[in-house]
Write a protein that holds these residues in place. Structure first.
Motif, PDB file in Angstrom:
ATOM      1  N   HIS A  48      26.877  10.999 -27.135  1.00 54.60           N
ATOM      2  CA  HIS A  48      27.368  10.057 -28.141  1.00 54.60           C
ATOM      3  C   HIS A  48      26.278   9.103 -28.627  1.00 54.60           C
ATOM      4  O   HIS A  48      26.187   8.809 -29.812  1.00 54.60           O
ATOM      5  CB  HIS A  48      28.536   9.239 -27.568  1.00 54.60           C
ATOM      6  N   GLU A  86      30.387   7.197 -19.213  1.00 47.03           N
ATOM      7  CA  GLU A  86      30.942   8.286 -18.408  1.00 47.03           C
ATOM      8  C   GLU A  86      29.840   9.069 -17.699  1.00 47.03           C
ATOM      9  O   GLU A  86      29.892   9.322 -16.500  1.00 47.03           O
ATOM     10  CB  GLU A  86      31.751   9.237 -19.293  1.00 47.03           C
ATOM     11  N   TYR A 123      35.204  14.026 -34.594  1.00 46.75           N
ATOM     12  CA  TYR A 123      36.329  13.542 -33.794  1.00 46.75           C
ATOM     13  C   TYR A 123      37.006  12.333 -34.447  1.00 46.75           C
ATOM     14  O   TYR A 123      37.892  11.712 -33.862  1.00 46.75           O
ATOM     15  CB  TYR A 123      35.850  13.150 -32.396  1.00 46.75           C
ATOM     16  N   LYS A 131      33.006   6.833 -21.969  1.00 46.44           N
ATOM     17  CA  LYS A 131      34.325   7.224 -21.474  1.00 46.44           C
ATOM     18  C   LYS A 131      35.321   7.353 -22.625  1.00 46.44           C
ATOM     19  O   LYS A 131      36.220   8.191 -22.593  1.00 46.44           O
ATOM     20  CB  LYS A 131      34.822   6.196 -20.459  1.00 46.44           C
ATOM     21  N   SER A 132      35.156   6.519 -23.612  1.00 47.24           N
ATOM     22  CA  SER A 132      36.007   6.576 -24.801  1.00 47.24           C
ATOM     23  C   SER A 132      35.130   6.416 -26.036  1.00 47.24           C
ATOM     24  O   SER A 132      34.192   5.609 -26.036  1.00 47.24           O
ATOM     25  CB  SER A 132      37.059   5.469 -24.761  1.00 47.24           C
ATOM     26  N   MET A 133      35.440   7.178 -27.087  1.00 48.76           N
ATOM     27  CA  MET A 133      34.663   7.080 -28.315  1.00 48.76           C
ATOM     28  C   MET A 133      35.162   5.957 -29.216  1.00 48.76           C
ATOM     29  O   MET A 133      34.586   5.703 -30.271  1.00 48.76           O
ATOM     30  CB  MET A 133      34.698   8.419 -29.064  1.00 48.76           C
ATOM     31  N   ASN A 134      36.233   5.277 -28.830  1.00 44.37           N
ATOM     32  CA  ASN A 134      36.741   4.160 -29.617  1.00 44.37           C
ATOM     33  C   ASN A 134      35.787   2.966 -29.512  1.00 44.37           C
ATOM     34  O   ASN A 134      35.356   2.610 -28.409  1.00 44.37           O
ATOM     35  CB  ASN A 134      38.133   3.744 -29.127  1.00 44.37           C
ATOM     36  N   LYS A 152      35.509   9.498 -35.052  1.00 43.66           N
ATOM     37  CA  LYS A 152      35.056   8.310 -34.334  1.00 43.66           C
ATOM     38  C   LYS A 152      33.673   7.855 -34.791  1.00 43.66           C
ATOM     39  O   LYS A 152      32.916   7.265 -34.011  1.00 43.66           O
ATOM     40  CB  LYS A 152      35.025   8.578 -32.829  1.00 43.66           C
ATOM     41  N   SER A 186      31.469   1.290 -19.262  1.00 43.19           N
ATOM     42  CA  SER A 186      31.920   2.085 -20.407  1.00 43.19           C
ATOM     43  C   SER A 186      31.276   3.469 -20.476  1.00 43.19           C
ATOM     44  O   SER A 186      31.637   4.289 -21.296  1.00 43.19           O
ATOM     45  CB  SER A 186      31.641   1.333 -21.711  1.00 43.19           C
ATOM     46  N   ILE A 220      32.692   2.595 -30.274  1.00 42.69           N
ATOM     47  CA  ILE A 220      31.463   2.986 -29.566  1.00 42.69           C
ATOM     48  C   ILE A 220      30.274   2.102 -29.960  1.00 42.69           C
ATOM     49  O   ILE A 220      29.410   1.812 -29.125  1.00 42.69           O
ATOM     50  CB  ILE A 220      31.167   4.480 -29.845  1.00 42.69           C
ATOM     51  N   LYS A 223      30.580  -1.294 -28.051  1.00 44.08           N
ATOM     52  CA  LYS A 223      30.280  -1.120 -26.626  1.00 44.08           C
ATOM     53  C   LYS A 223      28.777  -0.966 -26.393  1.00 44.08           C
ATOM     54  O   LYS A 223      28.209  -1.555 -25.465  1.00 44.08           O
ATOM     55  CB  LYS A 223      31.012   0.111 -26.077  1.00 44.08           C
TER      56      LYS A 223
END
Length: 885
Positions: free
Chosen positions: A59, A80, A296, A246-249, A298, A78, A251, A254
């Motif tokens: 990402h 992964e 995705y 961990k989440s693409m929201n 995102k 945050s 990004i 973060k």
């Protein structure tokens, strides 16, 4: 009978033809939903896999960061997973002998291996591809570039041990350590000195595939990868980290918060480049893998995400409306022709609620048959389409696979079921509202009205006679039936125009890459000149179809203010800041020539103007390329004209370096969107002027060229070309060539395959639209059997009945075409505007699709009358008058 609803099954069995027609409409709708969902998921799957291969499966990348920050990033809440890469050092695999250097002062001093350490996650994220062997599993194992093997004293094989002296590259003239940018696979020059530091022995366990996109220096610096577990991180050493969140929201937020907590000072932010692209940067650099993130939904650009969501939602809504319309028409016609039957049920005690229940129960039973069959036919149709793709695909789409998604199939079934019940609610309410007396006074949908005036169309009467007048009145006499049938046709036309426009939009939006030549030869030596003897030799090689000399010089141009595209100006005001005369002085322009034979070939690319070499030589004529593909600061991909030059305009230009420094006037002889050897729009913010070699020499004062492009004959072996180019490179390090034969073949196969997918999809739309119209028109005619029998009984001949039916069909087609084309064109424009937040291209009226839709609507309605007329010919008048429809 215990329940009136028990009539449903008996009715469906007794009216098999009508039931089959209704089921057929449901099958068409669910087939459409299944096909669109399957092809969309399959193409998205391919795009994701290809993007992962090109850009990596991560990402965010953090480049050139000190080791002391690595554990903090790795352990961030945050994050992964992370992949880590570091430069281990350079190793010389071949040093040029002094004798060779004396004979050829431009010979490369060294051939290097650039040894890098990858951990297991980095190898997976960066898609390390092998020709043979396996990936390294410990720090004593290594994989080598296949293209480097010939430069080893003894060519290593799998399992062999190689001793490498790792060290630093220095600037020979100053003794300073050479500045290495990015991962270090680029940047060779003559002023180099290698300083060894330590020795390592590795076991060769695999060979890397050669990258497609290689610069001239990559023939002298070859990548090599060993394994590192990075349990020990050196605080001052620089590392490259590839991060999966961990989440693409959110990004971006973060990542920025994580980097801010590290207090690193200057940090650059950008979008990730392809894995084999050259990278140059000074500071710690954060790159978002937007190419993958936006697939995705995102992307760090919220406007892009919103635009894509709204556009796809609009497409789904249109599909839903069209699906409902297909089924609604079938139900509505069926209910209209059974009004008298529902009236009888009302007379013997059936309540409105029971009548509604009968219709809805009928819809449920038909759905149980039609929806599974529709899912099956949609899946089978896609299977046939993808089988044909597999026979042809050899390039980008060679591993395009059909993705059968259970959620898509379930969604298609549920949407089909929802469409059926939404379609049945209206007719059910209509049937329930009918009073017993009103129903029994009417025969089906034919109302007995008191007519006080009769509207006559003199035009129709004069053109088609009394039969034409009958046809025209039939449409006006039962407006509800006319609207239902016409609505079905309108919906089909809208579907075709909208999805044709969508296909054209996709084709235009994806025309942003690819060069159409087999080989390029360049010379980077001090003279920057290729000897004409080289060109003459190559041009005579039998396998060479065409060879172009390429002249290129940066020029300053004064762009008149009224010739700058206002939309482009708003996005790039910084390009136009130096006012001069009536325009702005710009330096980022290029004067080019592919030679006189190149201009001949460019004629097919002209958007306007003409190529007359004699006139161009006299008037300093140029061909202007002004369309580009760009990404805005909001992440929007934009295809736009930078300037608005027209044929006959005059432009003042001068060379930036060397040549003549006075402005000279050139005349626009033509406009192109692409250059000679490209099948897409340029991504460089430049205005390019193509001209003859004579005009180029006159303006620049230079007749030298340092690059050639070669088109090989696909029907002949090209070994003679590659042998000669290899000999040039070995003799003089200034030469470099790129072999694109295999890539060009793949690109052509991709174009064919992509066309199959797009036009296969359009084929599905056309087939469903065609069958929808045939189904609706045929049902309408078959259910009017008694009406046609009455007309025959009062003296109308079979020929006149046929003529009346044909004229009715033509009137339907004309009306539906006008309304459908108008609405379809408006919706096509609206959807493209919704996409504009992500990808913006110029919208044009789809005349080609409009013409096909108009002709197709008329032809389809005529074809739809063939089977009903054949059936009507066989019907006995007396029997037809006695029976119910």
């Amino acid at each position: 009978m215990n329940s009136y609803t028990g009539l449903t099954g008996k009715y469906l069995k007794g009216q098999k033809k009508r039931s089959l027609l209704t089921i057929f409409g449901i099958i068409l709708s669910v087939t459409l939903l299944t096909s669109i969902g399957t092809i969309g998921m399959s193409y998205r799957d391919k795009l994701i896999r290809q993007t992962v291969q090109d850009f990596g499966d991560y990402h965010v990348s953090i480049n050139d960061i000190k080791g002391e920050a690595v554990p903090k990033i790795k352990n961030n809440s945050s994050v992964e997973s992370t992949g880590i890469v570091s430069r281990e050092g350079y190793a010389v695999i071949k040093e040029t002998e002094e004798k060779v250097k004396q004979e050829d002062p431009y010979a490369a001093p060294y051939r290097y291996l650039n040894v890098k350490g990858y951990d297991a996650e980095a190898m997976k994220m960066l898609q390390v591809q092998l020709d043979s062997g396996r990936l390294p599993e410990n720090k004593a194992e290594i994989i080598l570039s296949s293209s480097s093997l010939n430069y080893f004293p003894a060519q290593p094989k799998l399992g062999d041990k190689v001793k490498l002296e790792l060290g630093l590259r220095k600037v020979k003239s100053t003794g300073e350590v050479k500045k290495i940018n990015g991962l270090g696979d680029f940047g060779w020059d003559l002023d180099e000195l290698f300083q060894g530091q330590f020795q390592r022995e590795y076991t060769v366990v695999g060979f890397l595939k050669s990258t497609r996109s290689s610069t001239w220096s990559s023939r002298y610096i070859f990548p090599a990868i060993t394994f590192q577990d990075y349990k020990h991180i050196e605080n001052q050493k620089k590392y490259f980290m590839y991060v999966k969140m961990k989440s693409m929201n959110g990004i971006q937020e973060k990542t920025e918060a994580m980097m801010s907590s590290l207090q690193l000072g200057q940090v650059d932010y950008d979008a990730a480049k392809q894995l084999d692209k050259d990278n140059f940067f000074k500071n710690v650099r954060i790159e978002y893998n937007n190419e993958l993130l936006r697939l995705y939904g995102k992307s760090i650009y919220q406007g892009v995400n919103t635009s894509l969501i709204l556009a796809f939602a609009a497409v789904i809504v249109i599909i839903m409306i069209c699906t409902i319309a297909v089924i609604y028409n079938t139900f509505n016609i069926s209910i209209l022709e059974r009004i008298s039957q529902f009236g009888m049920l009302r007379c013997i005690g059936a309540t409105p609620a029971q009548i509604r229940k009968i219709v809805l129960q009928e819809a449920a039973l038909l759905s149980l048959i039609g929806i599974p069959v529709g899912i099956l036919t949609g899946t089978l149709f896609m299977r046939v389409l993808f089988y044909n793709i597999s026979l042809l695909a050899l390039g980008f789409l060679n591993d395009m696979r059909m993705v059968i998604s259970v959620p898509i199939l379930v969604a298609a079934g549920l949407l089909g079921l929802l469409s059926v019940f939404l379609s049945a609610i209206g007719p059910a309410k209509q049937a329930a509202r009918v009073s017993p007396l009103e129903a029994l006074q009417n025969s089906g949908s034919t109302r007995i009205d008191r007519i006080t005036t009769v509207k006559k169309s003199l035009f129709v009467t004069n053109l088609f006679g009394i039969v034409g007048q009958f046809a025209s009145r039939n449409l006006r006499r039962n407006k509800k039936r006319f609207r239902i049938t016409a609505f079905s046709m309108i919906v089909s036309i809208i579907i075709f125009i909208v999805f044709s426009g969508l296909v054209n939009f996709i084709q235009q939006a994806t025309r942003v890459s690819g060069a159409e030549y087999s080989y390029s030869l360049s010379y980077e030596g001090p003279s920057k000149r290729i000897d004409d003897k080289v060109y003459q030799h190559i041009a005579k090689v039998e396998a060479v179809q065409q060879a172009y000399k390429f002249y290129n010089s940066q020029v300053t141009a004064i762009i008149p203010k009224d010739k700058i595209n206002p939309k482009y100006y708003e996005l790039n005001k910084e390009r136009y800041v130096v006012a001069e005369g009536d325009g702005y002085r710009t330096d980022n322009n290029f004067l080019m020539s592919f030679g006189d034979n190149g201009l001949d070939a460019m004629r097919s690319k002209l958007i306007s103007g003409a190529i007359d070499k004699e006139t161009m030589n006299q008037e300093n004529g140029v061909i202007v390329q002004q369309k580009i593909s760009m990404t805005t600061q909001k992440g929007q991909e934009l295809i736009i004209d930078q300037t608005q030059f027209k044929v006959g305009d005059h432009i003042n230009i001068r060379t930036v370096e060397g040549g003549h420094h006075k402005y000279q006037t050139v005349t626009v002889a033509g406009i192109v969107d692409e250059d000679l050897l490209s099948n897409g729009y340029t991504e460089s913010h430049v205005v390019t002027f193509f001209t003859t070699s004579k005009v180029y020499s006159k303006i620049t004062g230079n007749d030298a060229y340092s690059r050639m492009f070669i088109l090989a004959d696909a029907d002949q072996p090209n070994q003679a070309i590659t042998d000669y180019l290899k000999a040039l490179v070995e003799k003089d390090a200034g030469f470099n060539y790129q072999d694109r034969v295999a890539e060009l073949t793949e690109a052509k196969n991709d174009a064919v395959t992509f066309s199959i997918i797009l036009y296969g999809f359009i084929g599905v739309i056309v087939l469903i639209a065609f069958l929808n119209i045939v189904n609706t028109v045929s049902t309408n005619l078959i259910l009017r059997t008694k009406e046609f029998a009455v007309l025959k009984a009062i003296g109308m001949t079979q020929k006149e009945v046929r003529k009346m039916i044909v004229l009715e069909s033509i009137f339907y087609g004309l009306f539906a075409s006008v309304v459908g084309i108008t609405l379809g064109t408006a919706l096509s424009y609206s959807i493209q505007m919704l996409f504009a937040g992500a990808v913006s291209t110029a919208w044009t009226i789809p005349w080609y699709s409009i013409g096909i839709a108009f002709a197709g609507a008329i032809l389809t309605t005529l074809l739809a009358t063939i089977w009903p007329m054949y059936q009507l010919n066989k019907v006995n008048i007396v029997e037809a008058l006695r029976r119910e429809n």
